[in-house]
Enzyme design. Structure first.
Site, PDB file in Angstrom:
ATOM      1  CG  HIS A   2      -9.844  32.815 -17.400  1.00  0.00           C
ATOM      2  ND1 HIS A   2      -9.061  33.939 -17.260  1.00  0.00           N
ATOM      3  CD2 HIS A   2      -9.290  31.874 -16.581  1.00  0.00           C
ATOM      4  CE1 HIS A   2      -8.104  33.715 -16.382  1.00  0.00           C
ATOM      5  NE2 HIS A   2      -8.215  32.469 -15.962  1.00  0.00           N
ATOM      6  CG  HIS A   3      -7.260  28.997 -17.893  1.00  0.00           C
ATOM      7  ND1 HIS A   3      -6.521  29.972 -18.527  1.00  0.00           N
ATOM      8  CD2 HIS A   3      -7.033  29.153 -16.560  1.00  0.00           C
ATOM      9  CE1 HIS A   3      -5.868  30.684 -17.610  1.00  0.00           C
ATOM     10  NE2 HIS A   3      -6.162  30.209 -16.418  1.00  0.00           N
ATOM     11  CB  ALA A   4     -12.895  25.661 -20.395  1.00  0.00           C
TER      12      ALA A   4
END
Length: 463
Positions: free
Chosen positions: A156-158
């Site tokens: 979820h951080h990309a």
């Protein structure tokens, strides 16, 4: 043809013509046996091997018999570029440990280095993770599954043009874009200890996607997810953040999660739900500071299942890998409605789970620094913000774009003297009673451990 583009789908009913003539498979499960072979490097906390450990537990508990298992198609460069910038995706495709010295400027530009290292097979790893999440979304779109699982997803951080927090390609955003082809509104929920910043940022200005994140906030990566971050423009009030402090426990988490999500479902009325189940919010995680048991973590999964809305379940963080495998196995059983024994069956990684060899884990004695007053005040603020949404947004009827994975499955022209390719073999779904009795498995089928076991020893048949 079932995979051809449909036109003028009524997005308020979430029903395609294909779903009217096809019995749903209830649960689709996506897994590629190669996922456990990728290695971020010595000392790095992110270990894709945890997905293979989870899969092996699912096999030895007998849970695979109650799902349809798929090997995901590899996500193409074009598919990744539906969200990510072309130059970033091209960089990921080209970079290797051997040639990275030639890309020093791009390494800095795209934030690839220490937290997000270059490792052998990096691009293929991204293809598998993203391909599983997009494929799962397609299954939900076609009404072929009520629930779809990809434990290799949830990264979820990309960002659009940047790696972040061990994540390179945001499979969640790609899956949500796929779901939006068929659904007017998609809800994203994140119970990872880290804020789901990449997903929130991607949909911060739209009212078609609501993002809800429960996370540690304050001097903690990624540093975003303040209570006041509620979206902007048309997306105002469609980003929901519940910032938490150290030590949140099962009871307190349940007492905030359930009322907030009840209100969200009431006011937003999504056509599909994406649930990111990062396991770093468990007690004892290598990088975490929450105090959730596996049962407490899974309570979120069980609660969202009760809404009977198409549900895409993804992995995420989790750095004590033996507990990650425990958690995702338990949550798979919850999704299947199966009760499994706490005593673990023998499996390929049995020694990892000693000395107790139990599925669940104890919480610890750490202090819960989230006071009752703080949790109530934050919860009430969120409920008030949600009250500003007067009605769920709608979308006019329109042509439905083609599915991301569109393959011609007419194999009449195949050469009968040539071994069937994996795509054709994956389409051969057999009756559960015949799971191993085919011409291809030869006691082992691409990562599926087919050693016989007595399912009754692993499944808890007591009421």
């Amino acid at each position: 043809h079932p995979m051809k583009p449909r036109t003028f789908l009524d997005t308020t009913t979430h029903t395609s013509l294909f779903s009217l003539v096809t019995m749903p498979e209830r649960i689709s499960y996506f897994f590629d046996g190669d996922i456990g072979n990728y290695y971020y490097g010595q000392g790095h906390p992110m270990k894709p091997h945890r997905v293979k450990m989870t899969h092996n537990l699912l096999l030895n508990y007998g849970l695979y018999k109650h799902m349809t298992v798929y090997r995901p198609h590899l996500c193409s460069q074009t598919d990744m570029a539906r969200f990510h910038s072309d130059d970033y995706v091209e960089f990921l495709r080209r970079i290797t440990p051997d040639n990275m010295h030639e890309y020093s400027r791009q390494l800095q530009r795209f934030n690839v280095g220490e937290d997000c290292p270059v490792f052998d097979g990096l691009y293929e790893f991204c293809q598998i993770s993203s391909g599983g999440s997009i494929g799962a979304a397609v299954k939900l779109n076609h009404g072929q599954s009520d629930i779809a699982i990809n434990w290799a997803g949830g990264l979820h951080h990309a960002k659009k043009s940047e790696a972040s927090g061990f994540c390179y390609i945001n499979d969640i955003v790609l899956a949500i874009l796929e779901l939006l082809k068929y659904h007017a509104r998609v809800l994203y929920i994140d119970i990872d200890i880290h804020h789901g910043d990449g997903v929130e940022e991607a949909f911060y200005t739209t009212d078609r996607v609501m993002t809800v994140s429960f996370h540690k906030f304050g001097d903690y990566f990624p540093g975003t997810g303040d209570l006041q971050d509620i979206g902007s423009g048309p997306g105002r009030h469609y980003s929901v953040n519940f910032p938490l402090k150290d030590g949140i426990d099962d009871l307190n988490f349940r007492n905030i999660f359930r009322p907030v999500m009840t209100k969200v479902m009431q006011v937003f009325n999504p056509g599909a739900v994406v649930l990111q189940c990062g396991a770093d919010s468990l007690a004892g995680d290598r990088l975490g500071c929450f105090n959730l048991s596996i049962e407490g973590h899974a309570d979120c999964v069980e609660f969202m299942k009760t809404f009977n809305t198409p549900l895409l379940v993804l992995g995420g963080g989790g750095y004590t890998i033996k507990n990650v495998a425990r958690c995702w196995t338990y949550e798979t059983a919850v999704l299947l409605g199966k009760k499994i024994k706490n005593e673990m069956p023998y499996n390929d990684y049995f020694e990892y789970f000693g000395p107790d060899y139990q599925l669940t884990i104890p919480t610890n004695s750490m202090e819960n620094t989230n006071s009752y007053e703080y949790l109530e005040k934050t919860k009430n603020t969120i409920l008030e913000n949600l009250g500003n949404i007067k009605s769920a947004p709608s979308v006019q009827m329109q042509d439905v774009p083609p599915d991301t994975f569109y393959y011609d499955t007419d194999d009449d022209g195949d050469n009968p003297d040539v071994r069937l390719n994996q795509r054709v073999m994956d389409n051969m779904v057999e009756h559960p009673a015949e799971f191993y009795d085919n011409d291809f498995d030869n006691d082992q089928d691409d990562g599926l451990d087919v050693n016989e076991f007595d399912e009754n020893t692993a499944m808890d048949t007591t009421e």
